[in-house]
Design an enzyme around this catalytic site. Structure first.
Site, PDB file in Angstrom:
ATOM      1  N   ASN A   1       0.855  -1.172   0.013  1.00  0.00           N
ATOM      2  CA  ASN A   1       0.068  -0.059  -0.064  1.00  0.00           C
ATOM      3  C   ASN A   1       0.703   1.106   0.108  1.00  0.00           C
ATOM      4  O   ASN A   1       1.038   1.563   0.993  1.00  0.00           O
ATOM      5  CB  ASN A   1      -0.990   0.272   1.307  1.00  0.00           C
ATOM      6  CG  ASN A   1      -1.837  -1.163   1.267  1.00  0.00           C
ATOM      7  OD1 ASN A   1      -2.711  -1.097   0.104  1.00  0.00           O
ATOM      8  ND2 ASN A   1      -1.793  -1.999   2.349  1.00  0.00           N
ATOM      9  N   HIS A   2       1.283   1.778  -1.248  1.00  0.00           N
ATOM     10  CA  HIS A   2       1.993   2.893  -1.349  1.00  0.00           C
ATOM     11  C   HIS A   2       1.248   4.037  -0.418  1.00  0.00           C
ATOM     12  O   HIS A   2       0.153   4.346  -0.886  1.00  0.00           O
ATOM     13  CB  HIS A   2       2.443   3.362  -2.542  1.00  0.00           C
ATOM     14  CG  HIS A   2       3.485   2.199  -3.141  1.00  0.00           C
ATOM     15  ND1 HIS A   2       4.145   2.745  -4.098  1.00  0.00           N
ATOM     16  CD2 HIS A   2       3.848   0.939  -2.986  1.00  0.00           C
ATOM     17  CE1 HIS A   2       5.217   1.522  -4.617  1.00  0.00           C
ATOM     18  NE2 HIS A   2       4.869   0.741  -3.767  1.00  0.00           N
ATOM     19  N   THR A   3       1.844   5.016   0.072  1.00  0.00           N
ATOM     20  CA  THR A   3       1.074   5.913   0.820  1.00  0.00           C
ATOM     21  C   THR A   3       0.294   7.101  -0.082  1.00  0.00           C
ATOM     22  O   THR A   3       0.919   7.267  -1.102  1.00  0.00           O
ATOM     23  CB  THR A   3       1.960   6.874   1.530  1.00  0.00           C
ATOM     24  OG1 THR A   3       1.163   7.819   2.458  1.00  0.00           O
ATOM     25  CG2 THR A   3       2.890   7.459   0.956  1.00  0.00           C
TER      26      THR A   3
END
Length: 209
Positions: free
Chosen positions: A84-86
């Site tokens: 989950n890339h920010t």
């Protein structure tokens, strides 16, 4: 049935596609209950940690917790926090994990949005090539349909499917679900389960002892 806490890997003689998952897990941040099985007819099912639990980097301390008597079909995937890339940043690029390139003062944990552990209840059936996303909780007795992408929590004894997965129906009436959640047969001793297998399979909930 195998004896709980034994080191037996394969539930059936001469069948090397199904494993008791607990007995092939080595990582401390993956917890699996007794009798849960994983089937894989493409790869070695003993490689579950490598092939099925993805983006679980130690820095995030996220866990995959799976209950007892679950059935996990071939190539089901669990996508952990580091997938989950920010979204808090103006960019989804993970600058902070490449500190030596950009800024060594950045905290690596800022690269991702940590949605928490994946927690699977007991007696859950997870279908072929389904995907369970970070932070999702799946209730006891639920069924996850083939190639479903589960982005939200799943209630106990619900059947879900689709992309993203949605509840299709409940497996039983609310009355039966309440009784099953109170009985928690999966926590019974082995001998008591053996005595009640016929009642479980024939749906004789009032005869469960």
């Amino acid at each position: 049935m195998t004896i709980p806490n034994s080191n037996k890997i394969y539930p059936r003689s001469n069948d090397y596609q199904i494993v008791y998952l607990k007995n092939v897990i080595t990582k401390p941040n993956i917890e699996v209950g007794e009798y849960t099985i994983y089937n894989d007819f493409y790869d070695d099912p003993r490689d579950f940690e490598k092939n099925n639990v993805l983006y679980q980097y130690p820095i995030n301390n996220d866990k995959l917790v799976i209950g007892r008597f679950c059935s996990i079909a071939c190539r089901a995937k669990f996508l952990m926090t580091s997938g989950n890339h920010t979204l808090r940043s103006l960019s989804t690029y993970t600058f902070s994990i490449f500190g030596e390139e950009w800024n060594e003062a950045l905290k690596p944990t800022d690269a991702w949005d940590n949605k928490g552990d994946i927690v699977i209840g007991n007696d859950v059936w997870i279908g072929y090539e389904s995907i369970i996303m970070s932070g999702v909780k799946i209730g006891d007795g639920a069924i996850i349909g083939t190639r479903a992408v589960v982005t939200k929590d799943v209630p106990p004894y619900a059947i879900v499917g689709g992309v993203p997965a949605k509840v299709i129906k409940k497996r039983f009436s609310d009355n039966i679900i309440s009784k099953l959640l109170a009985i928690k047969w999966w926590n019974w001793p082995e001998e008591k389960i053996k005595m009640n297998i016929e009642n479980i399979q024939l749906r004789n909930i009032n005869n469960l002892k």
